[in-house]
Design a protein around this motif. Structure first.
Motif, mmCIF file in Angstrom:
data_model
loop_
_atom_site.group_PDB
_atom_site.id
_atom_site.type_symbol
_atom_site.label_atom_id
_atom_site.label_comp_id
_atom_site.label_asym_id
_atom_site.label_seq_id
_atom_site.Cartn_x
_atom_site.Cartn_y
_atom_site.Cartn_z
ATOM 1 N N GLN A 1 94.892 -57.788 37.904
ATOM 2 C CA GLN A 1 94.400 -56.940 36.819
ATOM 3 C C GLN A 1 92.883 -56.849 36.851
ATOM 4 O OE1 GLN A 1 96.127 -55.358 33.793
ATOM 5 N NE2 GLN A 1 94.123 -54.388 34.070
ATOM 6 N N GLY A 2 92.366 -55.635 37.014
ATOM 7 C CA GLY A 2 90.932 -55.409 36.970
ATOM 8 C C GLY A 2 90.486 -55.063 35.562
ATOM 9 N N PRO A 3 89.382 -54.327 35.420
ATOM 10 C CA PRO A 3 88.902 -53.945 34.084
ATOM 11 C C PRO A 3 89.948 -53.123 33.334
ATOM 12 C CG PRO A 3 87.236 -53.508 35.738
ATOM 13 C CD PRO A 3 88.480 -53.836 36.477
ATOM 14 N N GLN A 4 89.977 -53.298 32.021
ATOM 15 C CA GLN A 4 90.875 -52.510 31.177
ATOM 16 C C GLN A 4 90.188 -52.302 29.839
ATOM 17 O OE1 GLN A 4 92.458 -53.964 28.280
ATOM 18 N NE2 GLN A 4 91.379 -55.916 28.612
ATOM 19 N N HIS A 5 90.514 -51.187 29.195
ATOM 20 C CA HIS A 5 89.859 -50.920 27.912
ATOM 21 C C HIS A 5 90.626 -49.858 27.129
ATOM 22 C CE1 HIS A 5 86.601 -50.566 24.979
ATOM 23 N NE2 HIS A 5 86.022 -51.592 25.590
ATOM 24 N N TYR A 6 90.736 -50.054 25.844
ATOM 25 C CA TYR A 6 91.282 -49.051 24.934
ATOM 26 C C TYR A 6 90.324 -47.857 24.864
ATOM 27 C CZ TYR A 6 92.542 -46.869 20.455
ATOM 28 O OH TYR A 6 92.887 -45.977 19.471
ATOM 29 N N ILE A 7 90.888 -46.666 24.873
ATOM 30 C CA ILE A 7 90.091 -45.440 24.781
ATOM 31 C C ILE A 7 90.472 -44.720 23.482
ATOM 32 C CG2 ILE A 7 89.442 -43.274 25.878
ATOM 33 C CD1 ILE A 7 88.653 -45.787 27.481
ATOM 34 N N SER A 8 89.523 -44.645 22.558
ATOM 35 C CA SER A 8 89.779 -44.010 21.260
ATOM 36 C C SER A 8 89.715 -42.491 21.386
ATOM 37 C CB SER A 8 88.736 -44.479 20.245
ATOM 38 O OG SER A 8 88.831 -43.711 19.048
ATOM 39 N N PRO A 9 90.629 -41.766 20.732
ATOM 40 C CA PRO A 9 90.561 -40.293 20.772
ATOM 41 C C PRO A 9 89.290 -39.762 20.110
ATOM 42 C CG PRO A 9 92.224 -41.040 19.205
ATOM 43 C CD PRO A 9 91.802 -42.251 19.982
ATOM 44 N N SER A 10 88.688 -40.575 19.252
ATOM 45 C CA SER A 10 87.452 -40.123 18.597
ATOM 46 C C SER A 10 86.289 -40.040 19.572
ATOM 47 C CB SER A 10 87.090 -41.070 17.444
ATOM 48 O OG SER A 10 86.770 -42.364 17.934
ATOM 49 N N TRP A 11 86.461 -40.617 20.769
ATOM 50 C CA TRP A 11 85.398 -40.573 21.777
ATOM 51 C C TRP A 11 85.380 -39.250 22.547
ATOM 52 C CZ3 TRP A 11 86.117 -46.023 24.472
ATOM 53 C CH2 TRP A 11 85.839 -47.021 23.528
ATOM 54 N N TYR A 12 86.445 -38.485 22.480
ATOM 55 C CA TYR A 12 86.533 -37.258 23.272
ATOM 56 C C TYR A 12 85.723 -36.128 22.642
ATOM 57 C CZ TYR A 12 90.506 -39.330 25.798
ATOM 58 O OH TYR A 12 91.321 -40.134 26.560
ATOM 59 N N ALA A 13 84.990 -35.422 23.478
ATOM 60 C CA ALA A 13 84.232 -34.258 23.002
ATOM 61 C C ALA A 13 85.146 -33.176 22.445
ATOM 62 C CB ALA A 13 83.379 -33.700 24.138
ATOM 63 N N THR A 14 86.357 -33.066 22.991
ATOM 64 C CA THR A 14 87.269 -32.002 22.557
ATOM 65 C C THR A 14 87.920 -32.289 21.216
ATOM 66 O OG1 THR A 14 89.053 -33.020 23.847
ATOM 67 C CG2 THR A 14 87.788 -31.262 24.913
ATOM 68 N N LYS A 15 87.729 -33.479 20.667
ATOM 69 C CA LYS A 15 88.302 -33.787 19.342
ATOM 70 C C LYS A 15 87.792 -32.797 18.308
ATOM 71 C CE LYS A 15 88.541 -37.310 15.716
ATOM 72 N NZ LYS A 15 87.897 -36.479 14.676
ATOM 73 N N ALA A 16 86.494 -32.511 18.340
ATOM 74 C CA ALA A 16 85.912 -31.581 17.364
ATOM 75 C C ALA A 16 86.350 -30.144 17.604
ATOM 76 C CB ALA A 16 84.389 -31.674 17.423
ATOM 77 N N GLU A 17 86.756 -29.840 18.840
ATOM 78 C CA GLU A 17 87.111 -28.464 19.179
ATOM 79 C C GLU A 17 88.558 -28.141 18.834
ATOM 80 O OE1 GLU A 17 86.294 -28.190 23.312
ATOM 81 O OE2 GLU A 17 84.206 -28.847 23.119
ATOM 82 N N THR A 18 89.478 -29.033 19.167
ATOM 83 C CA THR A 18 90.909 -28.736 18.990
ATOM 84 C C THR A 18 91.648 -29.780 18.178
ATOM 85 O OG1 THR A 18 91.614 -29.919 20.979
ATOM 86 C CG2 THR A 18 90.870 -27.639 21.261
ATOM 87 N N GLY A 19 91.150 -31.011 18.153
ATOM 88 C CA GLY A 19 91.867 -32.098 17.484
ATOM 89 C C GLY A 19 93.060 -32.595 18.271
ATOM 90 N N LYS A 20 93.323 -31.962 19.428
ATOM 91 C CA LYS A 20 94.503 -32.333 20.214
ATOM 92 C C LYS A 20 94.175 -33.482 21.174
ATOM 93 C CE LYS A 20 96.453 -27.667 19.971
ATOM 94 N NZ LYS A 20 96.916 -26.476 20.756
#
Length: 218
Positions: A79-98
């Motif tokens: 197992q190498g690096p691992q990390h949770y990725i929050s949807p709030s980090w995506y630039a497209t959240k503000a555009e589509t919410g999808k």
């Protein structure tokens, strides 16, 4: 392991680098009681020959070396690096919410038969090699010979060597390749803001993918 093509990592030097940096393997085997999992640091023997080999040792009291079924393969998971990725980090959240949460990670699966090496001299050289790899870069690297010989000899009698010739291996690098560039940029920025070892390592994996270069270990 399920691995869609965009996440597949096949470069031997990349797989090797992850194993060397994260040598603690989850070793999955089939014994008399069915599936077993042990957590063992394994040393990938240097060389570019046709047969790559993993080496390690287990406590003599560990039933693994006695009970693994003859001629059956074991699976070593690194197992190498691992990390949770929050949807709030995506630039497209503000555009589509999808957007939805996900998890980024890098892993290597190595398969092969387990061979027992109940030989004190073999075990010592394996310990020396793994220790040298892990101590490399330290200001004052520790060596096995730094400890009294009679002390290490007694300890070596309490363990058994194992060797796994790798019959096949594969890597899975799930590092936001399936996201648009804008989202990957914003993921890198938020990971770097976390200022944690795994977040920094994962940011480097995503960043290398963004640049279109060959993925390598940070």
């Amino acid at each position: 392991m399920y691995c869609p093509d965009p996440f597949a990592e096949t470069h031997p030097e990349i797989l090797r680098a992850l194993i060397q940096r994260y040598p603690l393997a989850t070793l999955v085997s089939v014994g008399v009681n069915g599936l077993e999992a042990n957590h063992i640091p394994l040393y990938l023997v240097p060389g570019e020959g046709p047969q790559l080999v993993l080496q390690g040792h287990v406590a003599r009291a560990n039933p693994l070396w006695r009970e693994v079924l003859s001629n059956s393969e074991v699976l070593a998971i690194f197992q190498g690096p691992q990390h949770y990725i929050s949807p709030s980090w995506y630039a497209t959240k503000a555009e589509t919410g999808k957007v939805v949460p996900t998890w980024n990670y890098a892993v290597v699966h190595a398969h092969g038969p387990l061979h027992v090496r109940d030989d004190p001299a073999w075990v010592r050289q394996q310990m020396v090699a793994l220790t040298a790899q892990q101590e490399n870069g330290f200001t004052m690297p520790w060596q096995v010979d730094d400890a009294p010989r009679d002390f290490t000899e007694r300890l070596i009698q309490q363990v058994v060597g194992i060797e796994i010739p790798i019959s096949r291996w594969m890597g899975k690098w799930k590092v936001s390749q399936n996201q648009p560039v804008g989202n990957r940029d914003s993921v890198v920025a938020h990971l770097e803001q976390q200022k944690q070892p795994d977040s920094e390592a994962m940011a480097e994996y995503v960043l290398v993918g963004l640049k279109g270069g060959k993925r390598d270990h940070p």
